[in-house]
Scaffold this motif. Sequence first.
Motif, PDB file in Angstrom:
ATOM      1  N   SER A 159       0.827  -1.211   0.000  1.00 46.48           N
ATOM      2  CA  SER A 159       0.000   0.000   0.000  1.00 46.48           C
ATOM      3  C   SER A 159       0.856   1.254   0.000  1.00 46.48           C
ATOM      4  O   SER A 159       0.563   2.215  -0.715  1.00 46.48           O
ATOM      5  CB  SER A 159      -0.939   0.013   1.213  1.00 46.48           C
ATOM      6  OG  SER A 159      -1.829  -1.065   1.144  1.00 46.48           O
ATOM      7  N   VAL A 160       1.900   1.256   0.805  1.00 41.90           N
ATOM      8  CA  VAL A 160       2.799   2.409   0.828  1.00 41.90           C
ATOM      9  C   VAL A 160       3.426   2.609  -0.547  1.00 41.90           C
ATOM     10  O   VAL A 160       3.536   3.740  -1.035  1.00 41.90           O
ATOM     11  CB  VAL A 160       3.887   2.245   1.925  1.00 41.90           C
ATOM     12  CG1 VAL A 160       4.992   3.267   1.756  1.00 41.90           C
ATOM     13  CG2 VAL A 160       3.266   2.358   3.300  1.00 41.90           C
ATOM     14  N   GLY A 161       3.806   1.524  -1.206  1.00 42.74           N
ATOM     15  CA  GLY A 161       4.374   1.630  -2.544  1.00 42.74           C
ATOM     16  C   GLY A 161       3.387   2.181  -3.555  1.00 42.74           C
ATOM     17  O   GLY A 161       3.717   3.038  -4.380  1.00 42.74           O
ATOM     18  N   ILE A 162       2.160   1.726  -3.483  1.00 41.25           N
ATOM     19  CA  ILE A 162       1.132   2.178  -4.420  1.00 41.25           C
ATOM     20  C   ILE A 162       0.789   3.651  -4.185  1.00 41.25           C
ATOM     21  O   ILE A 162       0.646   4.431  -5.130  1.00 41.25           O
ATOM     22  CB  ILE A 162      -0.134   1.297  -4.305  1.00 41.25           C
ATOM     23  CG1 ILE A 162       0.161  -0.103  -4.850  1.00 41.25           C
ATOM     24  CG2 ILE A 162      -1.322   1.930  -5.040  1.00 41.25           C
ATOM     25  CD1 ILE A 162      -0.931  -1.120  -4.585  1.00 41.25           C
ATOM     26  N   PHE A 163       0.678   4.022  -2.908  1.00 44.35           N
ATOM     27  CA  PHE A 163       0.262   5.387  -2.581  1.00 44.35           C
ATOM     28  C   PHE A 163       1.438   6.321  -2.293  1.00 44.35           C
ATOM     29  O   PHE A 163       1.231   7.428  -1.791  1.00 44.35           O
ATOM     30  CB  PHE A 163      -0.700   5.366  -1.395  1.00 44.35           C
ATOM     31  CG  PHE A 163      -1.987   4.647  -1.702  1.00 44.35           C
ATOM     32  CD1 PHE A 163      -2.911   5.192  -2.580  1.00 44.35           C
ATOM     33  CD2 PHE A 163      -2.253   3.409  -1.144  1.00 44.35           C
ATOM     34  CE1 PHE A 163      -4.082   4.533  -2.881  1.00 44.35           C
ATOM     35  CE2 PHE A 163      -3.428   2.739  -1.435  1.00 44.35           C
ATOM     36  CZ  PHE A 163      -4.352   3.300  -2.311  1.00 44.35           C
ATOM     37  N   ALA A 164       2.651   5.925  -2.649  1.00 46.61           N
ATOM     38  CA  ALA A 164       3.840   6.740  -2.380  1.00 46.61           C
ATOM     39  C   ALA A 164       3.733   8.156  -2.932  1.00 46.61           C
ATOM     40  O   ALA A 164       4.086   9.108  -2.240  1.00 46.61           O
ATOM     41  CB  ALA A 164       5.089   6.043  -2.908  1.00 46.61           C
ATOM     42  N   PRO A 165       3.247   8.348  -4.154  1.00 50.07           N
ATOM     43  CA  PRO A 165       3.159   9.724  -4.669  1.00 50.07           C
ATOM     44  C   PRO A 165       2.210  10.615  -3.851  1.00 50.07           C
ATOM     45  O   PRO A 165       2.385  11.824  -3.798  1.00 50.07           O
ATOM     46  CB  PRO A 165       2.616   9.542  -6.089  1.00 50.07           C
ATOM     47  CG  PRO A 165       2.947   8.141  -6.453  1.00 50.07           C
ATOM     48  CD  PRO A 165       2.907   7.361  -5.164  1.00 50.07           C
ATOM     49  N   PRO A 172      12.763  13.285  -3.482  1.00 56.75           N
ATOM     50  CA  PRO A 172      13.861  13.230  -2.516  1.00 56.75           C
ATOM     51  C   PRO A 172      15.169  13.773  -3.098  1.00 56.75           C
ATOM     52  O   PRO A 172      16.130  13.987  -2.369  1.00 56.75           O
ATOM     53  CB  PRO A 172      13.982  11.733  -2.219  1.00 56.75           C
ATOM     54  CG  PRO A 172      13.479  11.076  -3.446  1.00 56.75           C
ATOM     55  CD  PRO A 172      12.405  11.988  -3.989  1.00 56.75           C
ATOM     56  N   PHE A 173      15.187  14.031  -4.400  1.00 61.89           N
ATOM     57  CA  PHE A 173      16.397  14.481  -5.065  1.00 61.89           C
ATOM     58  C   PHE A 173      16.422  15.986  -5.296  1.00 61.89           C
ATOM     59  O   PHE A 173      17.439  16.541  -5.662  1.00 61.89           O
ATOM     60  CB  PHE A 173      16.570  13.752  -6.404  1.00 61.89           C
ATOM     61  CG  PHE A 173      16.577  12.259  -6.240  1.00 61.89           C
ATOM     62  CD1 PHE A 173      17.629  11.621  -5.612  1.00 61.89           C
ATOM     63  CD2 PHE A 173      15.515  11.505  -6.687  1.00 61.89           C
ATOM     64  CE1 PHE A 173      17.629  10.249  -5.450  1.00 61.89           C
ATOM     65  CE2 PHE A 173      15.502  10.136  -6.528  1.00 61.89           C
ATOM     66  CZ  PHE A 173      16.566   9.508  -5.901  1.00 61.89           C
ATOM     67  N   GLU A 174      15.283  16.610  -5.114  1.00 67.29           N
ATOM     68  CA  GLU A 174      15.215  18.053  -5.290  1.00 67.29           C
ATOM     69  C   GLU A 174      15.073  18.704  -3.934  1.00 67.29           C
ATOM     70  O   GLU A 174      14.431  18.190  -3.041  1.00 67.29           O
ATOM     71  CB  GLU A 174      14.007  18.417  -6.162  1.00 67.29           C
ATOM     72  CG  GLU A 174      14.117  17.902  -7.574  1.00 67.29           C
ATOM     73  CD  GLU A 174      12.878  18.218  -8.388  1.00 67.29           C
ATOM     74  OE1 GLU A 174      12.027  19.002  -7.930  1.00 67.29           O
ATOM     75  OE2 GLU A 174      12.761  17.656  -9.478  1.00 67.29           O
ATOM     76  N   GLY A 175      15.658  19.850  -3.803  1.00 62.98           N
ATOM     77  CA  GLY A 175      15.552  20.575  -2.542  1.00 62.98           C
ATOM     78  C   GLY A 175      16.394  21.823  -2.594  1.00 62.98           C
ATOM     79  O   GLY A 175      17.238  22.009  -3.487  1.00 62.98           O
ATOM     80  N   ASN A 176      16.157  22.678  -1.661  1.00 61.76           N
ATOM     81  CA  ASN A 176      16.904  23.924  -1.603  1.00 61.76           C
ATOM     82  C   ASN A 176      17.568  23.970  -0.236  1.00 61.76           C
ATOM     83  O   ASN A 176      16.910  24.259   0.773  1.00 61.76           O
ATOM     84  CB  ASN A 176      15.946  25.104  -1.806  1.00 61.76           C
ATOM     85  CG  ASN A 176      16.690  26.413  -1.928  1.00 61.76           C
ATOM     86  OD1 ASN A 176      17.863  26.498  -1.556  1.00 61.76           O
ATOM     87  ND2 ASN A 176      16.000  27.418  -2.432  1.00 61.76           N
ATOM     88  N   LEU A 177      18.848  23.662  -0.179  1.00 60.00           N
ATOM     89  CA  LEU A 177      19.560  23.608   1.098  1.00 60.00           C
ATOM     90  C   LEU A 177      19.598  24.948   1.811  1.00 60.00           C
ATOM     91  O   LEU A 177      19.663  25.008   3.030  1.00 60.00           O
ATOM     92  CB  LEU A 177      20.978  23.074   0.905  1.00 60.00           C
ATOM     93  CG  LEU A 177      21.080  21.594   0.521  1.00 60.00           C
ATOM     94  CD1 LEU A 177      22.530  21.214   0.302  1.00 60.00           C
ATOM     95  CD2 LEU A 177      20.464  20.727   1.584  1.00 60.00           C
ATOM     96  N   SER A 178      19.519  26.051   1.052  1.00 60.02           N
ATOM     97  CA  SER A 178      19.540  27.359   1.712  1.00 60.02           C
ATOM     98  C   SER A 178      18.265  27.588   2.513  1.00 60.02           C
ATOM     99  O   SER A 178      18.250  28.397   3.443  1.00 60.02           O
ATOM    100  CB  SER A 178      19.736  28.482   0.678  1.00 60.02           C
ATOM    101  OG  SER A 178      18.649  28.502  -0.218  1.00 60.02           O
ATOM    102  N   ASP A 179      17.185  26.896   2.198  1.00 62.15           N
ATOM    103  CA  ASP A 179      15.928  27.026   2.943  1.00 62.15           C
ATOM    104  C   ASP A 179      15.836  26.047   4.102  1.00 62.15           C
ATOM    105  O   ASP A 179      14.873  26.091   4.872  1.00 62.15           O
ATOM    106  CB  ASP A 179      14.728  26.793   2.019  1.00 62.15           C
ATOM    107  CG  ASP A 179      14.543  27.924   1.020  1.00 62.15           C
ATOM    108  OD1 ASP A 179      15.078  29.024   1.283  1.00 62.15           O
ATOM    109  OD2 ASP A 179      13.886  27.690  -0.009  1.00 62.15           O
ATOM    110  N   ALA A 180      16.813  25.186   4.268  1.00 62.53           N
ATOM    111  CA  ALA A 180      16.736  24.120   5.271  1.00 62.53           C
ATOM    112  C   ALA A 180      16.631  24.646   6.685  1.00 62.53           C
ATOM    113  O   ALA A 180      15.982  24.051   7.531  1.00 62.53           O
ATOM    114  CB  ALA A 180      17.927  23.191   5.147  1.00 62.53           C
ATOM    115  N   LEU A 181      17.272  25.766   6.993  1.00 65.71           N
ATOM    116  CA  LEU A 181      17.290  26.294   8.357  1.00 65.71           C
ATOM    117  C   LEU A 181      16.291  27.418   8.567  1.00 65.71           C
ATOM    118  O   LEU A 181      16.330  28.106   9.603  1.00 65.71           O
ATOM    119  CB  LEU A 181      18.696  26.745   8.725  1.00 65.71           C
ATOM    120  CG  LEU A 181      19.756  25.623   8.685  1.00 65.71           C
ATOM    121  CD1 LEU A 181      21.135  26.195   8.965  1.00 65.71           C
ATOM    122  CD2 LEU A 181      19.430  24.544   9.689  1.00 65.71           C
TER     123      LEU A 181
END
Length: 186
Positions: A159-165, A172-181
């Motif tokens: 279920s977790v796999g099916i509903f992951a989106p 998990p590969f995109e992000g803005n490290l400057s906004d982390a804090l």
Amino acid sequence: EVSKIANQYNIDLLIENVVCNCSSPMIHWMELVKEYPDIHFIFDTKMAQFHNELESIYEEKNEYLWKKHIKHLHINDYAGGYKEWDKLKTLPIGAGNIDFYRFFSYIDQTQYNGDYTVEATAFSKNGEVNCDMLNGCFKFIKKNKIFSLLIVVAIAIISVGIFAPIIAPYSPFEGNLSDALQPPSS
């Protein structure tokens, strides 16, 4: 060296009875137990049957493996004989020649309390899930009282796999490290 690193991070290393061309996985396990008395194993039903060693697990002399060394079961079926390479395929429970009723009865007698993996190729080449085949595996397992919890866990994982989106819509590969804090925004 690897076991020292694993111990440092509280990781349990397991050796599986995989394909062996020069001897037998069971002989290798016996040698490893002598060398490393605290070693742990994954017992693969298909590989045991492939090497004609499934019957040896029922022998009294190997009972200690279940009490101390085997910590994970890899459950899948096999439809061939001794080292029939062309039949070395992943099959769901009941599609091969392993006597799972006997196997699960024996496991129940040993009071095995480790982990299980049920391997069953449920996806067709076009990506569709074969629900009938999966349900057949789960029905078989359900008949064995020790696997009731496994069904719940497997359904939860699927279920977790099916509903992951939906559960985790962000990459998990995109992000803005400057906004982390940064503090929470409204």
